[in-house]
Motif scaffolding. Structure first.
Motif, short mmCIF file in Angstrom:
data_model
loop_
_atom_site.label_atom_id
_atom_site.label_comp_id
_atom_site.label_asym_id
_atom_site.label_seq_id
_atom_site.Cartn_x
_atom_site.Cartn_y
_atom_site.Cartn_z
N UNK A 189 0.82 -1.20 0.00
CA UNK A 189 0.00 0.00 0.00
C UNK A 189 0.86 1.25 0.00
N UNK A 190 0.20 2.40 -0.04
CA UNK A 190 0.88 3.69 -0.13
C UNK A 190 1.21 4.20 1.27
N UNK A 191 2.49 4.32 1.64
CA UNK A 191 2.83 4.82 2.98
C UNK A 191 2.34 6.23 3.23
N UNK A 192 2.17 7.01 2.17
CA UNK A 192 1.68 8.39 2.33
C UNK A 192 0.30 8.39 2.97
N UNK A 193 -0.56 7.43 2.60
CA UNK A 193 -1.90 7.38 3.16
C UNK A 193 -1.85 7.11 4.66
N UNK A 194 -1.03 6.15 5.07
CA UNK A 194 -0.91 5.85 6.50
C UNK A 194 -0.41 7.07 7.27
N UNK A 195 0.57 7.76 6.74
CA UNK A 195 1.10 8.94 7.42
C UNK A 195 0.08 10.07 7.45
N UNK A 196 -0.77 10.13 6.44
CA UNK A 196 -1.79 11.18 6.40
C UNK A 196 -2.87 10.96 7.45
N UNK A 197 -3.37 9.73 7.56
CA UNK A 197 -4.49 9.47 8.48
C UNK A 197 -4.03 9.19 9.90
N UNK A 198 -2.74 8.98 10.10
CA UNK A 198 -2.23 8.64 11.45
C UNK A 198 -2.60 9.68 12.51
N UNK A 199 -2.38 10.98 12.28
CA UNK A 199 -2.72 11.94 13.34
C UNK A 199 -4.20 11.98 13.66
N UNK A 200 -5.05 11.71 12.68
CA UNK A 200 -6.49 11.70 12.95
C UNK A 200 -6.87 10.50 13.81
N UNK A 201 -6.25 9.35 13.53
CA UNK A 201 -6.52 8.17 14.34
C UNK A 201 -6.14 8.41 15.79
N UNK A 202 -5.00 9.01 16.03
CA UNK A 202 -4.57 9.24 17.41
C UNK A 202 -5.41 10.32 18.09
N UNK A 203 -5.82 11.32 17.33
CA UNK A 203 -6.71 12.33 17.90
C UNK A 203 -8.06 11.71 18.26
N UNK A 204 -8.49 10.71 17.47
CA UNK A 204 -9.78 10.05 17.72
C UNK A 204 -9.77 9.20 18.98
N UNK A 205 -8.59 8.83 19.46
CA UNK A 205 -8.52 8.02 20.68
C UNK A 205 -9.01 8.78 21.90
N UNK A 206 -9.15 10.08 21.79
CA UNK A 206 -9.69 10.88 22.89
C UNK A 206 -11.22 10.95 22.87
N UNK A 207 -11.82 10.16 22.00
CA UNK A 207 -13.28 10.12 21.90
C UNK A 207 -13.79 8.88 22.62
N UNK A 208 -14.77 9.05 23.49
CA UNK A 208 -15.37 7.94 24.23
C UNK A 208 -16.60 7.44 23.49
N UNK A 209 -16.48 6.27 22.89
CA UNK A 209 -17.62 5.66 22.20
C UNK A 209 -18.54 4.97 23.20
N UNK A 210 -19.83 5.08 22.93
CA UNK A 210 -20.81 4.34 23.73
C UNK A 210 -21.79 3.69 22.75
N UNK A 211 -21.29 2.62 22.13
CA UNK A 211 -22.04 1.93 21.09
C UNK A 211 -22.22 0.47 21.48
N UNK A 212 -23.28 -0.16 20.99
CA UNK A 212 -23.46 -1.59 21.27
C UNK A 212 -22.40 -2.42 20.57
N UNK A 213 -22.13 -3.60 21.11
CA UNK A 213 -21.17 -4.49 20.47
C UNK A 213 -21.68 -5.00 19.13
N UNK A 214 -20.76 -5.45 18.30
CA UNK A 214 -21.11 -5.99 16.99
C UNK A 214 -21.35 -7.49 17.14
N UNK A 215 -22.60 -7.91 17.04
CA UNK A 215 -22.91 -9.32 17.22
C UNK A 215 -22.43 -10.14 16.03
N UNK A 216 -22.28 -11.45 16.23
CA UNK A 216 -21.93 -12.35 15.15
C UNK A 216 -23.19 -12.70 14.38
N UNK A 217 -23.09 -12.67 13.07
CA UNK A 217 -24.26 -12.93 12.23
C UNK A 217 -24.63 -14.41 12.26
#
Length: 290
Positions: A189-217
């Motif tokens: 894959x393109x390393x540029x894409x990983x480097x581009x989205x990396x800061x957003x992923x780490x910034x998103x870790x400060x978000x508290x999700x309150x969602x139901x679990x994903x059940x098995x189909x």
């Protein structure tokens, strides 16, 4: 309870990063806020108005921006709608709790209605990665009256997510900090894409999700899907046994096709972005003359 950032500073940092990556969106797009029972959902729409509509659902914590490397090609002849999932970090604003898988399906059904409103189209194709794939299949197993077809990449819902996924995630995150020249040697894959989205992923870790679990189909749920469905899985997935998934689904329903992609992991969409784009285009036919 609603999803939220840990504090205002974390929220501001996330959206500064979000807006910086948004500038990489390759073509003009219209921003929509589709009203749902759970809050307004941000959708980024682009491509020809008469093209067949496609709704793109990101993986967990991914936001609609994770689709930016695919947009230029997807939107040549398709009307593309990239979604910020409600209850996750992004421009959608959750105003009511999502407490069940039924709520997840209701939210996505309302988004689909908003996507189709005023377009002259009666149905939309759903394309999803990881949790986005689970959301698409969760809705399709309940109602397909507004769905033309489904295509997923490493969708959840076919195996328990446990320790193997955690270890894989840690190794993957470590790789994202490698220099681009070295990342190109150890990951496809393109390393540029990983480097581009990396800061957003780490910034998103400060978000508290309150969602139901994903059940098995269950078999019954999957058998209920009555539209063309393509499920793409990674040979080295850490969330399910790819070969077992293929054997189970292909014998279960004539509507479901499974593809196992060799030498790929749960990061399939990053490792084989050209395959993801190609499979979506194959799954969504274009009328002659469009």
């Amino acid at each position: 309870m609603l999803g939220e950032f840990t504090d205002k500073k974390a929220e501001e940092r996330f959206f500064v990063t979000y807006d910086a990556i948004l500038r990489k969106w390759p073509i003009p797009a219209e921003e929509l806020d589709i009203e749902t029972r759970f809050g307004p959902t941000r959708v980024r729409r682009c491509g020809p108005e008469d093209g067949p509509p496609v709704a793109l659902l990101p993986g967990g914590m991914g936001t609609s921006l994770s689709w930016y490397p695919h947009i230029a090609e997807l939107a040549v002849r398709h009307r593309v709608h990239a979604v910020d999932t409600i209850g996750e970090p992004g421009r959608s604003i959750q105003t009511a709790p999502i407490e069940s898988t039924e709520d997840c399906a209701e939210w996505l059904a309302e988004v689909v209605d908003g996507v189709l409103a005023g377009t002259g189209h009666e149905k939309v194709h759903l394309a999803g990665v990881s949790r986005g794939g689970w959301l698409a299949l969760n809705l399709a197993s309940r109602a397909t009256d507004r769905i033309a077809g489904v295509i997923t990449f490493e969708a959840s819902g076919f195996g328990a997510i446990g320790r193997s996924f955690i270890w894989w995630s840690l190794r993957e995150i470590f790789r994202w900090f490698l220099p681009k020249w070295l990342l190109r040697l150890v990951s496809s894959g393109d390393p540029e894409v990983r480097h581009t989205v990396r800061p957003l992923l780490f910034a998103a870790l400060k978000y508290k999700q309150r969602l139901p679990g994903m059940h098995l189909f269950s078999d019954d749920e999957l058998y209920a899907i009555d539209v063309p469905t393509r499920i793409v899985v990674a040979e080295r997935s850490v969330i399910h046994d790819a070969r077992a998934v293929a054997a189970r689904l292909e014998s279960l329903s004539p509507h479901i096709r499974v593809e196992v992609v060799p030498k790929t992991t749960h990061g399939l969409s990053l490792e084989k972005p050209e395959l993801v784009t190609a499979r979506i285009l194959e799954a969504v036919p274009v009328r002659p003359g469009v």
